[in-house]
Write a protein that holds these residues in place. Structure first.
Motif, short mmCIF file in Angstrom:
data_model
loop_
_atom_site.label_atom_id
_atom_site.label_comp_id
_atom_site.label_asym_id
_atom_site.label_seq_id
_atom_site.Cartn_x
_atom_site.Cartn_y
_atom_site.Cartn_z
N ARG A 1 -27.33 27.71 -27.65
CA ARG A 1 -27.35 28.10 -29.04
C ARG A 1 -26.27 29.21 -29.50
O ARG A 1 -25.61 29.09 -30.63
N LEU B 1 -23.02 27.07 -29.88
CA LEU B 1 -22.97 26.48 -31.11
C LEU B 1 -22.88 27.20 -32.37
O LEU B 1 -22.34 26.81 -33.40
N PHE B 2 -23.55 28.33 -32.25
CA PHE B 2 -23.31 29.11 -33.54
C PHE B 2 -21.89 29.65 -33.56
O PHE B 2 -21.24 29.76 -34.85
N SER C 1 -19.77 26.93 -34.94
CA SER C 1 -19.98 26.70 -36.48
C SER C 1 -19.37 27.70 -37.48
O SER C 1 -18.82 27.56 -38.33
N THR D 1 -28.53 27.60 -39.57
CA THR D 1 -29.67 27.20 -38.43
C THR D 1 -29.25 27.49 -37.18
O THR D 1 -30.08 28.13 -36.45
N THR D 2 -28.19 27.32 -36.83
CA THR D 2 -27.61 27.89 -35.22
C THR D 2 -27.92 29.42 -35.22
O THR D 2 -28.01 29.81 -34.16
N SER E 1 -31.40 30.03 -34.71
CA SER E 1 -31.91 29.52 -33.47
C SER E 1 -31.54 30.81 -32.59
O SER E 1 -32.20 30.84 -31.46
N TYR F 1 -33.65 23.86 -39.33
CA TYR F 1 -33.73 22.95 -38.58
C TYR F 1 -33.89 21.48 -39.28
O TYR F 1 -33.29 20.69 -39.06
N VAL G 1 -22.85 18.87 -33.42
CA VAL G 1 -23.57 20.07 -33.31
C VAL G 1 -25.08 20.08 -33.39
O VAL G 1 -25.78 20.45 -32.68
N GLU H 1 -28.59 20.14 -30.74
CA GLU H 1 -29.56 21.10 -31.16
C GLU H 1 -30.50 20.34 -31.04
O GLU H 1 -31.69 20.83 -30.53
#
Length: 273
Positions: free
Chosen positions: A44, A47-48, A51, A88-89, A92, A122, A167, A171
């Motif tokens: 996560r 991904l964050f 992003s 969202t990321t 998370s 999400y 992405v 998730e």
């Protein structure tokens, strides 16, 4: 279970709620046998950071390349959706980090607010991202006026309208918490907010960077009947993307259970297995 009983179970009021009996599903991947928050936290974080860097690049690069005000960046659904991906990321990461640095989630009196916030984001981000990718490449790029340059950079274009779905798919596949059919209201509420924004923007005399009275040529409120058809079809497609998301989550859990030979627990409660 008969299909009629399955349908009734999914229409029960509790399926509208954000309650879940296994809070560890929000920070432990369905693909790990242990209960550590580290594997999903690591993914996560990646991904964050990806992003966030893409979002910042887009906010800086797009106005400079097109020689327009940064204010125009905020009128496009693509950018709203990517901002949602960052939220969202980011949320998370916050959920996983709270467990890693503090203690497991206590859901005795319901899930904490930050877990519910992540779950709503999400539910919205995944189907909206899928819709954006299809909408952009199949509809917008083929109908847009050549004067309108939606893609100031081909790499950034793919990152915003293609990798965005990748992405959120990662998730989705890595998570373990459920996707519910009745949570379809979350992405539809988001879509309604954007439609109201576009109508308000048009009635207030807002223009796109090239002086058009629309934000997207296929959503032109000077042609209300045509635009309402597009909006309705888009809403139906968004609903289909949510159903697809629920289906993917269900298959994900079924495969994960078979891989780990786990006879305990339940499948994704969006469908009754």
């Amino acid at each position: 279970m008969p299909s009629s009983e399955c349908f009734k179970s999914q229409c029960h009021w509790r399926m509208f709620s954000l309650g879940h009996t296994s809070p560890s599903d929000f920070y432990v991947s369905c693909w790990q046998s242990g209960r550590s928050a580290v594997p999903l936290l690591s993914l996560r974080c990646f991904l964050f950071l990806y992003s966030l860097s893409t979002l910042v690049t887009s906010m800086i690069f797009t106005p400079v390349t097109l020689d327009i005000s940064v204010d125009f960046w905020f009128i496009y659904l693509t950018h709203w959706a990517f901002l949602l991906i960052v939220l969202t990321t980011g949320s998370s990461v916050a959920v996983s980090a709270c467990v890693y640095f503090d203690e497991p989630i206590d859901a005795t009196f319901g899930l904490p607010w930050y877990v519910k916030t992540y779950w709503v984001l999400y539910n919205i981000s995944i189907p909206v991202s899928f819709m954006i990718t299809v909408f952009y490449w199949c509809l917008l790029r083929t109908s847009a006026d050549r004067e309108v340059k939606y893609a100031p950079n081909p790499v950034l274009d793919v990152m915003l309208h293609g990798v965005n779905s990748v992405v959120m798919l990662v998730e989705l596949l890595a998570s373990a918490h459920p996707s519910r059919l009745l949570h379809i209201l979350h992405p539809l509420y988001f879509a309604l907010v954007y439609v109201l924004f576009s109508v308000t923007y048009y009635n207030a005399g807002g223009l796109d960077p090239w002086g058009h009275s629309f934000i997207y040529p296929v959503i032109d409120w000077s042609k209300p009947q045509q635009t309402m058809v597009v909006v309705t079809l888009t809403a139906l497609f968004l609903a289909l993307m949510h159903i697809l998301t629920v289906g993917i989550a269900t298959v994900r859990d079924m495969i994960a259970r078979k891989c780990f030979r786990d006879s305990t627990g339940v499948y994704n409660d969006g469908f009754d297995a």
